[in-house]
Design a protein around this motif. Sequence first.
Motif, PDB file in Angstrom:
ATOM      1  N   GLY A  13       0.812  -1.208   0.000  1.00 29.97           N
ATOM      2  CA  GLY A  13       0.000   0.000   0.000  1.00 29.97           C
ATOM      3  C   GLY A  13       0.846   1.259   0.000  1.00 29.97           C
ATOM      4  O   GLY A  13       0.559   2.218  -0.735  1.00 29.97           O
ATOM      5  N   GLU A  14       1.904   1.276   0.807  1.00 29.58           N
ATOM      6  CA  GLU A  14       2.791   2.438   0.843  1.00 29.58           C
ATOM      7  C   GLU A  14       3.488   2.638  -0.499  1.00 29.58           C
ATOM      8  O   GLU A  14       3.666   3.768  -0.961  1.00 29.58           O
ATOM      9  CB  GLU A  14       3.828   2.278   1.957  1.00 29.58           C
ATOM     10  CG  GLU A  14       3.295   2.606   3.339  1.00 29.58           C
ATOM     11  CD  GLU A  14       2.822   4.057   3.422  1.00 29.58           C
ATOM     12  OE1 GLU A  14       3.636   4.975   3.181  1.00 29.58           O
ATOM     13  OE2 GLU A  14       1.623   4.273   3.688  1.00 29.58           O
ATOM     14  N   ALA A  15       3.881   1.535  -1.134  1.00 32.14           N
ATOM     15  CA  ALA A  15       4.550   1.635  -2.439  1.00 32.14           C
ATOM     16  C   ALA A  15       3.603   2.201  -3.497  1.00 32.14           C
ATOM     17  O   ALA A  15       3.976   3.063  -4.297  1.00 32.14           O
ATOM     18  CB  ALA A  15       5.058   0.262  -2.866  1.00 32.14           C
ATOM     19  N   VAL A  16       2.367   1.720  -3.507  1.00 31.64           N
ATOM     20  CA  VAL A  16       1.379   2.208  -4.465  1.00 31.64           C
ATOM     21  C   VAL A  16       1.105   3.694  -4.223  1.00 31.64           C
ATOM     22  O   VAL A  16       1.019   4.492  -5.165  1.00 31.64           O
ATOM     23  CB  VAL A  16       0.084   1.375  -4.361  1.00 31.64           C
ATOM     24  CG1 VAL A  16      -1.039   2.011  -5.173  1.00 31.64           C
ATOM     25  CG2 VAL A  16       0.332  -0.054  -4.836  1.00 31.64           C
TER      26      VAL A  16
ATOM     27  N   GLU B 232      -4.320   3.051  -2.885  1.00 35.27           N
ATOM     28  CA  GLU B 232      -5.258   4.001  -3.490  1.00 35.27           C
ATOM     29  C   GLU B 232      -5.918   4.863  -2.415  1.00 35.27           C
ATOM     30  O   GLU B 232      -6.024   6.078  -2.549  1.00 35.27           O
ATOM     31  CB  GLU B 232      -6.326   3.247  -4.283  1.00 35.27           C
ATOM     32  CG  GLU B 232      -5.887   2.796  -5.649  1.00 35.27           C
ATOM     33  CD  GLU B 232      -6.021   3.902  -6.687  1.00 35.27           C
ATOM     34  OE1 GLU B 232      -6.428   5.024  -6.332  1.00 35.27           O
ATOM     35  OE2 GLU B 232      -5.711   3.639  -7.855  1.00 35.27           O
ATOM     36  N   LYS B 233      -6.373   4.226  -1.340  1.00 35.14           N
ATOM     37  CA  LYS B 233      -7.076   4.944  -0.282  1.00 35.14           C
ATOM     38  C   LYS B 233      -6.167   5.979   0.386  1.00 35.14           C
ATOM     39  O   LYS B 233      -6.576   7.121   0.632  1.00 35.14           O
ATOM     40  CB  LYS B 233      -7.589   3.947   0.756  1.00 35.14           C
ATOM     41  CG  LYS B 233      -8.410   4.582   1.859  1.00 35.14           C
ATOM     42  CD  LYS B 233      -8.932   3.528   2.824  1.00 35.14           C
ATOM     43  CE  LYS B 233      -9.744   4.163   3.937  1.00 35.14           C
ATOM     44  NZ  LYS B 233     -10.238   3.160   4.907  1.00 35.14           N
ATOM     45  N   ARG B 234      -4.928   5.597   0.671  1.00 37.30           N
ATOM     46  CA  ARG B 234      -4.000   6.537   1.311  1.00 37.30           C
ATOM     47  C   ARG B 234      -3.653   7.692   0.381  1.00 37.30           C
ATOM     48  O   ARG B 234      -3.476   8.829   0.835  1.00 37.30           O
ATOM     49  CB  ARG B 234      -2.738   5.795   1.746  1.00 37.30           C
ATOM     50  CG  ARG B 234      -2.975   4.855   2.920  1.00 37.30           C
ATOM     51  CD  ARG B 234      -1.725   4.070   3.279  1.00 37.30           C
ATOM     52  NE  ARG B 234      -2.012   3.134   4.360  1.00 37.30           N
ATOM     53  CZ  ARG B 234      -1.164   2.185   4.783  1.00 37.30           C
ATOM     54  NH1 ARG B 234       0.030   2.062   4.199  1.00 37.30           N
ATOM     55  NH2 ARG B 234      -1.507   1.376   5.761  1.00 37.30           N
TER      56      ARG B 234
ATOM     57  N   GLU C  60     -15.365   8.168  -8.912  1.00 38.41           N
ATOM     58  CA  GLU C  60     -14.412   9.257  -9.118  1.00 38.41           C
ATOM     59  C   GLU C  60     -13.013   8.737  -9.443  1.00 38.41           C
ATOM     60  O   GLU C  60     -12.224   9.417 -10.095  1.00 38.41           O
ATOM     61  CB  GLU C  60     -14.375  10.136  -7.871  1.00 38.41           C
ATOM     62  CG  GLU C  60     -15.702  10.819  -7.598  1.00 38.41           C
ATOM     63  CD  GLU C  60     -15.698  11.552  -6.270  1.00 38.41           C
ATOM     64  OE1 GLU C  60     -15.401  12.765  -6.270  1.00 38.41           O
ATOM     65  OE2 GLU C  60     -15.994  10.917  -5.246  1.00 38.41           O
ATOM     66  N   ALA C  61     -12.695   7.560  -8.958  1.00 40.99           N
ATOM     67  CA  ALA C  61     -11.425   6.890  -9.270  1.00 40.99           C
ATOM     68  C   ALA C  61     -11.680   5.395  -9.229  1.00 40.99           C
ATOM     69  O   ALA C  61     -12.511   4.917  -8.448  1.00 40.99           O
ATOM     70  CB  ALA C  61     -10.341   7.273  -8.263  1.00 40.99           C
ATOM     71  N   VAL C  62     -10.982   4.649 -10.086  1.00 42.07           N
ATOM     72  CA  VAL C  62     -11.205   3.203 -10.190  1.00 42.07           C
ATOM     73  C   VAL C  62      -9.865   2.479 -10.184  1.00 42.07           C
ATOM     74  O   VAL C  62      -8.953   2.833 -10.934  1.00 42.07           O
ATOM     75  CB  VAL C  62     -11.981   2.847 -11.478  1.00 42.07           C
ATOM     76  CG1 VAL C  62     -12.095   1.336 -11.642  1.00 42.07           C
ATOM     77  CG2 VAL C  62     -13.369   3.488 -11.455  1.00 42.07           C
ATOM     78  N   MET C  63      -9.754   1.471  -9.305  1.00 40.04           N
ATOM     79  CA  MET C  63      -8.617   0.558  -9.363  1.00 40.04           C
ATOM     80  C   MET C  63      -9.058  -0.694 -10.120  1.00 40.04           C
ATOM     81  O   MET C  63     -10.163  -1.198  -9.930  1.00 40.04           O
ATOM     82  CB  MET C  63      -8.098   0.203  -7.972  1.00 40.04           C
ATOM     83  CG  MET C  63      -9.091  -0.443  -7.037  1.00 40.04           C
ATOM     84  SD  MET C  63      -8.349  -1.127  -5.513  1.00 40.04           S
ATOM     85  CE  MET C  63      -7.920  -2.803  -6.030  1.00 40.04           C
ATOM     86  N   LEU C  64      -8.185  -1.149 -11.004  1.00 42.79           N
ATOM     87  CA  LEU C  64      -8.482  -2.284 -11.871  1.00 42.79           C
ATOM     88  C   LEU C  64      -7.657  -3.474 -11.400  1.00 42.79           C
ATOM     89  O   LEU C  64      -6.434  -3.358 -11.228  1.00 42.79           O
ATOM     90  CB  LEU C  64      -8.138  -1.917 -13.312  1.00 42.79           C
ATOM     91  CG  LEU C  64      -8.439  -2.915 -14.419  1.00 42.79           C
ATOM     92  CD1 LEU C  64      -9.907  -3.291 -14.444  1.00 42.79           C
ATOM     93  CD2 LEU C  64      -8.023  -2.318 -15.765  1.00 42.79           C
ATOM     94  N   THR C  65      -8.326  -4.596 -11.174  1.00 39.47           N
ATOM     95  CA  THR C  65      -7.629  -5.778 -10.673  1.00 39.47           C
ATOM     96  C   THR C  65      -8.031  -6.996 -11.499  1.00 39.47           C
ATOM     97  O   THR C  65      -9.201  -7.135 -11.894  1.00 39.47           O
ATOM     98  CB  THR C  65      -7.911  -5.990  -9.170  1.00 39.47           C
ATOM     99  OG1 THR C  65      -7.271  -7.194  -8.716  1.00 39.47           O
ATOM    100  CG2 THR C  65      -9.392  -6.058  -8.862  1.00 39.47           C
TER     101      THR C  65
END
Length: 326
Positions: free
Chosen positions: A111-114, A141-143, A242-247
């Motif tokens: 998470g920190e890296a992203v 993404e959340k952070r 408003e924002a989308v993460m794709l997995t």
Amino acid sequence: MYTVTDEKCWAGRIDSKTEIDMFRLHQVVRIQDLSSIEGKHSGTAIGLIGFRCDEGVSRNKGRIGAYKAPDAIRKALASLPWHFGESVVLYDFGNISCDDKELETAQDELGEAVKKMLDVSIFPIIIGGGHEVAYGHYVGEKRHLENRKFIGILNFDAHFDMRPYDQTVSSGTMFRQIGDELAAENKTFHYMCVGIQRSGNTKHLFATAEQYGCEYICEDEIYSSGPEHVIERIRAFIDANEAVMLTLCSDVLDASWAPGVSAPQPFGLEPKMLRRLLKEAIRSEKVTSFDIAEINPELDEDGRTVKLAASLLYEVIESLYQREKE
């Protein structure tokens, strides 16, 4: 848990040492320590990071081996041709490795890296590992967004991955975890899953998905309704966020094309269908990050699944390049 990528992963054919139109990815990629990221990027900047982890799949009683996928996929990417011009920068920021069963800590580090990449306008491409990679992806993404925007999760997957986690978290629990965390914050869970297999999910899991407000499209519906109908639904989902993460969990693919996954599916999607849907999703600038999970080199036949994963990542890079041009 963090290590810089071994340069040996990026080696391959060289047609020219000076003509960029003859270059391949291994001649262009910039291997860099994550801690050295600084300054906002203009144009298209893409950052690869591996999540070497089998722990989530092991806890979910799946077939382990995805730990080896990040480096195997890098090697398959290395000799693919560079078509993207000087406006595109491709970084490789190394690996987060879960070597001690501390899955939750590894997800937090991912998470920190992203977050670091997103903070400087680098598009993260995360190479799992098991699909537990998606939770660390979400944390980043959340952070980064700091609750400024709603995050939609668009998942290409044969499974909902919404199992109970009262005993342990795993590669089958993360979207339920996210849904519960958002409910605790009085926020809406925005989750769409494309490629669901009826034979791969219990009646209880379908009921859970309905309970959490998950929007889903089953694999057979994709072929009976046609890709245009599915694309319309994907676009509507993206537009509503408003924002989308794709997995992408690779078990969404048909086992005849992708035998080297943790949970092979005999009636999965054909690669060309998945490619079309992925490219349509990435056309939207609301899609800000991508991960691929559950490629298992130890169970692969002739490296077919690893090569397919590399080709899908290549399509993601090309889609980001085309998005910049548009």
